[in-house]
Scaffold this motif. Structure first.
Motif, PDB file in Angstrom:
ATOM      1  N   ASP A 142      -0.046   1.319   9.797  1.00 25.98           N
ATOM      2  CA  ASP A 142       0.935   0.727   8.748  1.00 25.98           C
ATOM      3  C   ASP A 142       1.646  -0.451   9.471  1.00 25.98           C
ATOM      4  O   ASP A 142       1.791  -0.548  10.765  1.00 25.98           O
ATOM      5  N   GLY A 143       2.071  -1.362   8.761  1.00 28.12           N
ATOM      6  CA  GLY A 143       2.894  -2.382   9.274  1.00 28.12           C
ATOM      7  C   GLY A 143       4.263  -2.584   8.674  1.00 28.12           C
ATOM      8  O   GLY A 143       4.652  -1.941   7.647  1.00 28.12           O
ATOM      9  N   SER A 144       5.046  -2.838   9.455  1.00 25.76           N
ATOM     10  CA  SER A 144       6.465  -3.173   9.096  1.00 25.76           C
ATOM     11  C   SER A 144       7.173  -4.686   9.715  1.00 25.76           C
ATOM     12  O   SER A 144       6.487  -5.154  10.729  1.00 25.76           O
ATOM     13  N   LYS A 145       8.050  -5.247   8.928  1.00 25.68           N
ATOM     14  CA  LYS A 145       8.508  -6.505   9.315  1.00 25.68           C
ATOM     15  C   LYS A 145       9.936  -6.345  10.203  1.00 25.68           C
ATOM     16  O   LYS A 145      10.743  -5.744   9.661  1.00 25.68           O
ATOM     17  N   PHE A 146       9.897  -6.890  11.339  1.00 27.21           N
ATOM     18  CA  PHE A 146      11.080  -7.149  12.309  1.00 27.21           C
ATOM     19  C   PHE A 146      11.679  -8.395  12.293  1.00 27.21           C
ATOM     20  O   PHE A 146      10.920  -9.356  12.400  1.00 27.21           O
ATOM     21  N   ARG A 147      12.933  -8.500  12.031  1.00 31.53           N
ATOM     22  CA  ARG A 147      13.495  -9.911  11.754  1.00 31.53           C
ATOM     23  C   ARG A 147      13.339 -10.667  13.244  1.00 31.53           C
ATOM     24  O   ARG A 147      13.575 -10.234  14.220  1.00 31.53           O
ATOM     25  N   ALA A 148      12.919 -11.875  13.086  1.00 39.19           N
ATOM     26  CA  ALA A 148      12.801 -12.863  14.386  1.00 39.19           C
ATOM     27  C   ALA A 148      14.136 -13.648  14.633  1.00 39.19           C
ATOM     28  O   ALA A 148      15.249 -13.686  13.893  1.00 39.19           O
ATOM     29  N   PRO A 229       8.883 -20.573  17.309  1.00 37.76           N
ATOM     30  CA  PRO A 229       7.963 -21.121  16.514  1.00 37.76           C
ATOM     31  C   PRO A 229       6.520 -20.068  16.117  1.00 37.76           C
ATOM     32  O   PRO A 229       5.766 -20.462  15.520  1.00 37.76           O
ATOM     33  N   GLU A 230       6.691 -19.191  17.065  1.00 36.93           N
ATOM     34  CA  GLU A 230       5.478 -18.177  16.911  1.00 36.93           C
ATOM     35  C   GLU A 230       5.944 -17.003  15.678  1.00 36.93           C
ATOM     36  O   GLU A 230       5.053 -16.180  15.165  1.00 36.93           O
ATOM     37  N   ALA A 231       7.189 -16.934  15.110  1.00 34.90           N
ATOM     38  CA  ALA A 231       7.707 -16.352  13.913  1.00 34.90           C
ATOM     39  C   ALA A 231       6.974 -16.933  12.778  1.00 34.90           C
ATOM     40  O   ALA A 231       6.348 -18.056  12.841  1.00 34.90           O
ATOM     41  N   HIS A 241      12.273 -13.515   4.790  1.00 35.78           N
ATOM     42  CA  HIS A 241      13.133 -13.748   6.188  1.00 35.78           C
ATOM     43  C   HIS A 241      11.917 -14.149   7.133  1.00 35.78           C
ATOM     44  O   HIS A 241      10.691 -13.867   6.807  1.00 35.78           O
ATOM     45  N   CYS A 242      12.385 -14.617   8.256  1.00 30.55           N
ATOM     46  CA  CYS A 242      11.461 -15.126   9.516  1.00 30.55           C
ATOM     47  C   CYS A 242      11.534 -13.850  10.309  1.00 30.55           C
ATOM     48  O   CYS A 242      12.298 -13.077  10.677  1.00 30.55           O
ATOM     49  N   CYS A 243      10.138 -13.279  10.108  1.00 27.42           N
ATOM     50  CA  CYS A 243       9.885 -11.878  10.826  1.00 27.42           C
ATOM     51  C   CYS A 243       8.505 -12.078  11.622  1.00 27.42           C
ATOM     52  O   CYS A 243       7.947 -12.832  11.934  1.00 27.42           O
ATOM     53  N   TYR A 244       8.296 -10.724  12.316  1.00 29.36           N
ATOM     54  CA  TYR A 244       6.998 -10.612  12.894  1.00 29.36           C
ATOM     55  C   TYR A 244       6.610  -9.248  12.031  1.00 29.36           C
ATOM     56  O   TYR A 244       7.408  -8.316  11.690  1.00 29.36           O
ATOM     57  N   ASN A 245       5.286  -9.292  12.132  1.00 26.98           N
ATOM     58  CA  ASN A 245       4.663  -8.234  11.202  1.00 26.98           C
ATOM     59  C   ASN A 245       4.055  -7.063  12.432  1.00 26.98           C
ATOM     60  O   ASN A 245       3.102  -7.646  13.046  1.00 26.98           O
ATOM     61  N   VAL A 246       4.749  -6.094  12.275  1.00 31.30           N
ATOM     62  CA  VAL A 246       4.323  -4.947  13.637  1.00 31.30           C
ATOM     63  C   VAL A 246       3.421  -4.071  13.021  1.00 31.30           C
ATOM     64  O   VAL A 246       4.112  -3.252  12.110  1.00 31.30           O
ATOM     65  N   ALA A 258       0.309   5.840  18.868  1.00 30.95           N
ATOM     66  CA  ALA A 258      -1.043   5.833  19.968  1.00 30.95           C
ATOM     67  C   ALA A 258      -0.731   4.102  20.212  1.00 30.95           C
ATOM     68  O   ALA A 258      -1.064   4.143  21.446  1.00 30.95           O
ATOM     69  N   ASP A 259      -0.734   3.595  19.466  1.00 29.85           N
ATOM     70  CA  ASP A 259      -0.328   1.942  19.761  1.00 29.85           C
ATOM     71  C   ASP A 259       0.019   1.139  18.864  1.00 29.85           C
ATOM     72  O   ASP A 259       0.334   1.530  17.888  1.00 29.85           O
ATOM     73  N   TYR A 260       0.452  -0.037  19.202  1.00 30.57           N
ATOM     74  CA  TYR A 260       1.027  -1.018  18.339  1.00 30.57           C
ATOM     75  C   TYR A 260       0.653  -2.343  18.587  1.00 30.57           C
ATOM     76  O   TYR A 260       0.092  -2.776  19.639  1.00 30.57           O
ATOM     77  N   GLU A 261       0.795  -3.440  17.670  1.00 32.62           N
ATOM     78  CA  GLU A 261       0.438  -4.726  17.852  1.00 32.62           C
ATOM     79  C   GLU A 261       1.442  -5.542  17.222  1.00 32.62           C
ATOM     80  O   GLU A 261       2.188  -5.277  16.003  1.00 32.62           O
ATOM     81  N   VAL A 262       1.897  -6.548  17.665  1.00 30.91           N
ATOM     82  CA  VAL A 262       2.777  -7.543  17.072  1.00 30.91           C
ATOM     83  C   VAL A 262       2.113  -8.574  16.650  1.00 30.91           C
ATOM     84  O   VAL A 262       1.441  -9.404  17.433  1.00 30.91           O
ATOM     85  N   THR A 263       2.042  -9.139  15.307  1.00 36.86           N
ATOM     86  CA  THR A 263       1.466 -10.074  14.607  1.00 36.86           C
ATOM     87  C   THR A 263       2.257 -11.121  13.864  1.00 36.86           C
ATOM     88  O   THR A 263       3.457 -10.511  13.551  1.00 36.86           O
ATOM     89  N   ASN A 264       1.897 -12.319  13.556  1.00 33.79           N
ATOM     90  CA  ASN A 264       2.637 -13.195  12.662  1.00 33.79           C
ATOM     91  C   ASN A 264       2.018 -13.383  11.176  1.00 33.79           C
ATOM     92  O   ASN A 264       2.035 -14.228  10.488  1.00 33.79           O
ATOM     93  N   HIS A 265       0.911 -12.267  11.028  1.00 33.28           N
ATOM     94  CA  HIS A 265       0.530 -12.338   9.755  1.00 33.28           C
ATOM     95  C   HIS A 265       1.035 -11.892   8.562  1.00 33.28           C
ATOM     96  O   HIS A 265       2.086 -10.999   8.599  1.00 33.28           O
TER      97      HIS A 265
END
Length: 547
Positions: A142-148, A229-231, A241-246, A258-265
């Motif tokens: 699953d993914g969740s938005k974290f504020r940048a 700039p990467e958010a 909001h300006c975020c990262y999709n984790v 088990a693992d995680y990825e930080v994306t800007n999708h």
């Protein structure tokens, strides 16, 4: 009766207190201390692991790493707050041996070792695997938005910039009109000097926005964020909001990450295979089963999972009961060795030959080898619609010359017995005097097909019964059934870690800028979550023994 009395502050003791005595045997601090001491920081990629022979001695990377792990374990993420805790916290006295690094030193350590901090998270995953905490049966993704670290006002796209430039041009034109009619203006209007100053300010702002627009067009990106700039500006539950999709992959048996990825999708589409494959490598398994919600609906991504040893249980968004894929048939000699193999090339070879690989047996995935068999037809109805051989209704799409074209994308996507070898949908053409269009079906349809009347005129635009029919005689239909029970379990698995990290630990917003540093920061948060969970499962002593 008197109250319980404490010791006198001025009372001298014969022997000073020992810090070791203040830390109990079951204190989680001992796990942090033993875990960090066991790490190979040079191999993990940390800098300054070997001190220079000259100059002022630096702080040990292990001490600063212990400080950060302890901080995230106890909901303290700020470098300034960690510095304060070093001067008053008895547990940090134990961990750091009463060292009190400056907040800049603390902050720089996290910034300079961003890549290495994710390796620390993976090292703890390996430790939990040695204790058999990961069951590796099912992963919830699953993914969740974290504020940048970027406000909405400092986020631009081409549309916003063009509107701002248009508004500035209107204001400049209005001021110029006031200057032309200065002698006719009202007494309370702006003076010529103020108008000129306003025009100069607007011109400078226009040049700035034009520069932003040029930079945006040259980069090929859709958004331009000034602070980070990467958010990306994303839609969340409480607006944009300006975020990262984790993205996270959570083990069903242990609820450990088990693992995680930080994306800007902006969405989760297309991320399933990437996250599942990374988690599979972390857990050192050859195949894995995953479950995800409707946000991961991407037919191409789901098929890529199947072709690479991942069983995808994605909630149905457009289909009703199962997903269907049409795959070209390739004849091959499938031996037991190939069938039992988990290599992607062997899995793909089995699927294209119509044989279910051993790793997909007793899962939601099934295969059906279909050949051309029954003959049926499309029938033109009186109301202007068309009924396909399987009983679905096709609607009019376009008229070209004297012919009318009909199709139904949804029906074709969910049809178990197609009348075409195409991976897409069927489009059928009816001429002015055509009532029926014959077609050859694949497989053995369970429903009653449309009968073909005798002596029907042949449609020149349909070559199904023509000798020049080049469609393959066989094809493979891959089916992925919806597992409702696993879909229901997904929310309990994937939402809990996000809720704990974001709201209990107060990490719903990021302190660092850039995807790499955000990955390091969230690695510490997820490491603290996993460490608490492992301590609750096996206890402090067993963890230390495993370390």
């Amino acid at each position: 009766m008197k109250y319980i009395q404490g010791q006198d502050r001025h009372q001298l003791t014969l022997l000073p207190d020992c810090i070791e005595d203040y830390i109990g045997e079951e204190n989680p601090v001992r796990v942090i201390d033993a875990f960090v001491d066991s790490l190979d920081l040079t191999g993990a990629g940390f800098i300054r692991t070997t001190p220079n022979e000259t100059g002022r001695p630096p702080y040990s990377p292990k001490d600063l790493l212990k400080l950060y792990v302890y901080g995230y374990f106890n909901r303290i993420r700020s470098s300034r707050k960690l510095m304060i805790e070093c001067t008053r916290n008895i547990e940090l006295f134990y961990l750091l041996r009463k060292l009190t690094p400056d907040f800049r030193t603390i902050a720089d350590f996290r910034k300079d070792n961003a890549k290495a901090l994710k390796n620390v998270f993976r090292a703890f995953v390996k430790l939990c695997m040695n204790l058999d905490l990961y069951k590796k049966e099912l992963l919830a993704i699953d993914g969740s938005k974290f504020r940048a670290v970027n406000s909405k006002d400092n986020a631009y796209n081409a549309e916003i910039l063009e509107k701002k430039l248009k508004r500035i041009d209107e204001h400049i034109a209005e001021y110029l009109s006031q200057m032309d009619n200065e002698d006719k203006s009202e007494p309370d209007t702006l003076s010529p000097d103020k108008i000129k100053a306003a025009i100069e300010e607007l011109t400078l702002r226009k040049e700035k926005y034009q520069g932003f627009l040029k930079e945006l067009l040259e980069s090929g990106e859709t958004q331009l964020l000034l602070t980070d700039p990467e958010a990306r500006r994303m839609h969340s539950k409480d607006g944009f909001h300006c975020c990262y999709n984790v993205q996270t992959a959570v083990d069903k048996g242990s609820h450990l990450i088990a693992d995680y990825e930080v994306t800007n999708h902006n969405t989760d589409q297309g991320l399933l295979k990437e996250v599942a494959q990374s988690a599979r490598e972390n857990l050192e398994v050859e195949t894995i089963e995953v479950v995800a919600d409707k946000g991961y609906e991407s037919r191409e991504d789901i098929l890529n999972c199947v072709m690479n040893g991942i069983v995808p249980n994605v909630a149905l968004k457009y289909d009703k009961h199962e997903r269907l894929y049409t795959i070209d048939y390739e004849e091959a000699d499938i031996t037991e060795e190939i069938k039992n193999s988990t290599k992607p090339e062997d899995i793909q070879k089995c699927i294209r030959a119509g044989v279910v690989p051993a790793c997909y047996e007793n899962t939601a995935i099934s295969l059906e080898l279909q050949e051309k068999s029954a003959l049926s037809c499309f029938t033109l109805n009186d109301d202007g619609t068309v009924t396909c051989p399987m009983g679905n209704i096709l609607s009019k799409v376009k008229t070209k010359g004297s012919n009318t074209w009909y199709r139904n994308k949804d029906a074709c996507r969910q049809c178990p017995n197609k009348c075409t070898s195409s991976k897409g949908y069927k489009t059928v053409s009816f001429g002015p005097n055509t009532k029926y269009v014959p077609v050859r079906m694949y497989g053995s349809p369970s429903c009653k097909l449309n009968p073909i009347p005798d002596n029907i005129p042949m449609n020149p635009f349909n070559h199904t019964l023509d000798r020049k029919d080049y469609s393959p005689p066989k094809k493979i239909v891959l089916k992925i059934k919806e597992d409702i029970q696993k879909i229901k379990e997904r929310m309990c698995l994937s939402e809990h870690p996000f809720g704990t990290v974001k709201w209990y630990n107060g990490a719903n917003y990021l302190l660092c800028k850039g995807k790499e540093k955000a990955t390091a920061e969230l690695g510490l948060s997820f490491l603290a979550y996993n460490m608490k969970r492992a301590i609750n499962m096996v206890g402090v002593r067993k963890l230390i023994e495993a370390i």
